[in-house]
Scaffold this motif. Structure first.
Motif, short mmCIF file in Angstrom:
data_model
loop_
_atom_site.label_atom_id
_atom_site.label_comp_id
_atom_site.label_asym_id
_atom_site.label_seq_id
_atom_site.Cartn_x
_atom_site.Cartn_y
_atom_site.Cartn_z
N ARG A 151 9.56 9.27 -8.45
CA ARG A 151 9.50 9.42 -9.95
C ARG A 151 8.12 9.59 -10.22
O ARG A 151 7.61 10.28 -11.05
CB ARG A 151 10.16 8.22 -10.53
CG ARG A 151 11.78 8.19 -10.60
CD ARG A 151 12.25 7.16 -11.46
NE ARG A 151 11.80 5.85 -11.33
CZ ARG A 151 12.37 4.95 -10.50
NH1 ARG A 151 13.68 5.26 -10.10
NH2 ARG A 151 12.21 3.75 -10.43
N ARG A 152 7.23 8.68 -9.57
CA ARG A 152 5.69 8.77 -10.04
C ARG A 152 5.16 10.12 -9.61
O ARG A 152 4.52 10.81 -10.43
CB ARG A 152 4.90 7.69 -9.22
CG ARG A 152 3.35 7.46 -9.22
CD ARG A 152 2.82 6.73 -8.45
NE ARG A 152 3.28 5.30 -8.80
CZ ARG A 152 3.84 4.58 -7.88
NH1 ARG A 152 4.61 5.34 -6.55
NH2 ARG A 152 4.63 3.46 -8.18
N GLU A 153 5.56 10.72 -8.31
CA GLU A 153 5.15 11.88 -8.16
C GLU A 153 5.66 13.00 -9.09
O GLU A 153 4.89 13.89 -9.30
CB GLU A 153 5.63 12.32 -6.56
CG GLU A 153 4.65 11.50 -5.66
CD GLU A 153 5.56 11.66 -4.35
OE1 GLU A 153 6.22 12.50 -4.18
OE2 GLU A 153 4.85 11.04 -3.26
N HIS A 154 6.85 12.97 -9.48
CA HIS A 154 7.29 13.93 -10.35
C HIS A 154 6.69 13.82 -11.62
O HIS A 154 6.11 14.95 -12.27
CB HIS A 154 8.91 13.58 -10.65
CG HIS A 154 9.62 14.54 -11.56
ND1 HIS A 154 9.53 16.07 -11.25
CD2 HIS A 154 10.12 14.37 -12.88
CE1 HIS A 154 10.24 16.43 -12.25
NE2 HIS A 154 10.35 15.39 -13.20
N ALA A 155 6.29 12.76 -12.25
CA ALA A 155 5.56 12.42 -13.39
C ALA A 155 4.13 12.99 -13.25
O ALA A 155 3.76 13.68 -14.10
CB ALA A 155 5.42 11.11 -13.94
N GLU A 156 3.53 12.66 -12.29
CA GLU A 156 2.32 13.18 -12.02
C GLU A 156 2.26 14.95 -12.09
O GLU A 156 1.24 15.79 -12.41
CB GLU A 156 1.77 12.84 -10.79
CG GLU A 156 1.26 11.22 -10.76
CD GLU A 156 0.88 10.99 -9.21
OE1 GLU A 156 0.83 11.82 -8.26
OE2 GLU A 156 0.41 9.68 -9.32
N GLY A 157 3.45 15.53 -11.33
CA GLY A 157 3.42 17.00 -11.07
C GLY A 157 3.56 17.52 -12.64
O GLY A 157 2.94 18.57 -12.93
N ARG A 158 4.47 16.78 -13.41
CA ARG A 158 4.56 17.40 -14.80
C ARG A 158 3.45 17.33 -15.70
O ARG A 158 3.07 18.15 -16.50
CB ARG A 158 5.75 16.57 -15.68
CG ARG A 158 7.05 16.69 -15.02
CD ARG A 158 8.08 15.83 -15.84
NE ARG A 158 8.05 16.66 -17.16
CZ ARG A 158 8.91 16.03 -18.18
NH1 ARG A 158 9.73 15.07 -17.78
NH2 ARG A 158 8.84 16.66 -19.35
N GLU A 159 2.63 16.12 -15.37
CA GLU A 159 1.21 16.16 -16.28
C GLU A 159 0.24 17.39 -15.73
O GLU A 159 -0.40 17.84 -16.67
CB GLU A 159 0.59 14.60 -16.02
CG GLU A 159 1.39 13.51 -16.60
CD GLU A 159 1.35 13.53 -18.07
OE1 GLU A 159 0.48 13.97 -18.50
OE2 GLU A 159 2.62 13.28 -18.65
N ARG A 160 0.40 17.76 -14.64
CA ARG A 160 -0.71 18.70 -13.93
C ARG A 160 -0.09 20.06 -14.68
O ARG A 160 -0.84 20.82 -14.88
CB ARG A 160 -0.54 18.77 -12.80
CG ARG A 160 -1.31 17.58 -11.88
CD ARG A 160 -1.58 17.94 -10.38
NE ARG A 160 -0.33 18.24 -9.54
CZ ARG A 160 0.36 17.02 -9.17
NH1 ARG A 160 -0.14 15.85 -9.11
NH2 ARG A 160 1.51 17.41 -8.31
#
Length: 428
Positions: free
Chosen positions: A338-347
């Protein structure tokens, strides 16, 4: 809980061997129903207690005391159709007890016809007795009687059994509340109501004649083992602990639990020890006469093939620890995903609103304009080339054809419409 059970039939080879042996020995052939049985689930008797005194004690003591205590006030108003007498109930209960397992009181499967033939009462009286025993809390109907299914009938007929139904399966057991009343009544009277002398034949004074006290005061009792007392306290507070463990205080249990406490036992180990004892075919009454001695027997049974360092709940605790570790690892992996997915969305959001995106759209607009200009230029050049290929004669012929077509349209538009009466032929 409604249960149906699974039919089990004896193997054909075994049936033939049994019948051949009976025929050669001159004995009667076994009934076909012997080779057909209804097997219950593994947890069919879970939570159902056993009887503690055998068939006679259950029928003549447990049922009789339960009838006296609860029939008039609780059971009779709740019965569907009439009541039943005490003697009749005891006779039917004794007949049922003969069909149950002697050690546990379970697997009682008599039919109404069998009980009617054994007691002489009608079927309706036997049904009222079943209802009364169930309401008294001394019998549990584990499986309700039902008709056999088509598959069960076919399997039964292959064995020669023509019955079309299954009898109810009962578990005959004690009632914890009634057990407390029974055990509170002592059959040994201290003295006769007529005489005033003690009925005991030995001297009530335990001090030997001529013995002298070595101390001026009473001897001090040894303090209970502290580790055993703490283990007893935690075991009595555990919700999974059997009820009979709370009959004594922590100080009474301390001596028996001193050795297990020194070996690092926990309340889960003591509860697992009781479960292992029951799982090997033994049984424990709801209110044992001497619970501390019973626990000593269980510890001796455990140490006969193990040591105190082999805790009964060690494997269960290791299994639970492994399950918790796997669950924690799964939760950590899910959290990381979930953390990696959120970081990808932010990018992605940052890239969608940045200067690079604007420059890309500008370059795309320029490319589209160039493509439109290029297509327009190519189409104009192709049209000019086609016009050059057309000769002057073809141009004059096309112009003349266009002029004649326009003239014919003008003539048609100026001519009047014909009269229908004149144009139509005279049929007469």
């Amino acid at each position: 809980m409604r249960r149906r059970g699974v039919i089990r039939t004896t193997g054909t080879a075994e049936v033939l061997a049994i019948r051949r042996g009976r025929r050669l020995s001159g004995r009667d052939m076994p009934a076909p129903s012997v080779f057909v049985g209804l097997e219950l689930d593994a947890d069919a008797y879970a939570g159902v207690p056993c009887w503690s005194g055998g068939p006679s004690y259950w029928a003549h003591t447990t049922v009789a005391v339960a009838y006296e205590l609860r029939y008039a006030t609780e059971v009779q108003p709740s019965m569907c159709n009439g009541g039943i007498g005490k003697k009749t109930l005891i006779v039917i209960a004794a007949a049922m007890a003969r069909y149950a397992d002697w050690s546990t009181g379970r697997n009682c499967r008599p039919t109404n016809d069998q009980l009617a033939a054994a007691t002489g009462f009608c079927e309706r009286t036997i049904q009222r007795a079943h209802e009364c025993l169930r309401l008294l809390g001394v019998a549990t109907e584990v499986l309700r009687g039902r008709q056999r299914t088509y598959t069960e009938r076919m399997a039964s007929w292959r064995m020669g059994d023509r019955h079309r139904g299954w009898a109810s399966v009962w578990a005959l057991h004690d009632n914890p509340q009634i057990n407390r009343v029974i055990h509170s009544l002592s059959p040994h009277l201290e003295r006769s109501p007529v005489t005033t002398t003690s009925p005991c034949f030995r001297d009530p004074v335990t001090t030997r004649t001529g013995a002298r006290a070595r101390h001026h005061g009473a001897a001090r009792r040894r303090a209970p083992d502290e580790q055993g007392r703490r283990l007893a306290s935690r075991w009595r507070a555990d919700p999974d602990t059997p009820p009979w463990a709370r009959m004594y205080t922590t100080g009474s249990w301390a001596g028996m639990l001193a050795a297990p406490a020194a070996a690092g036992w926990t309340p889960a180990d003591l509860t697992a020890l009781v479960a292992d004892w029951l799982g090997t075919g033994h049984w424990i009454p709801d209110a044992p006469a001497r619970p501390i001695a019973l626990l000593g027997t269980l510890l001796a049974w455990h140490t006969s093939h193990n040591s105190l360092s082999d805790r009964p709940a060690a494997l269960d605790e290791a299994r639970e620890a492994q399950a918790r570790a796997a669950e924690q690892a799964r939760a950590a992996a899910a959290k990381q995903a979930r953390r990696e997915h959120a970081e990808g969305r932010e990018r992605g959001k940052a890239a969608a609103t940045g200067p690079g995106r604007a420059a890309a759209f500008e370059a795309l607009a320029v490319a589209r304009q160039r493509a439109v200009h290029r297509r327009t230029t190519v189409a104009t050049a192709e049209q000019a080339a086609r016009d050059e290929l057309i000769t002057p004669a073809h141009r004059a012929r096309r112009a003349a054809l266009t002029t004649s077509t326009e003239a014919s349209r003008a003539v048609v538009s100026r001519s009047p419409l014909p009269d229908p009466a004149v144009c139509s032929p005279n049929i007469d």
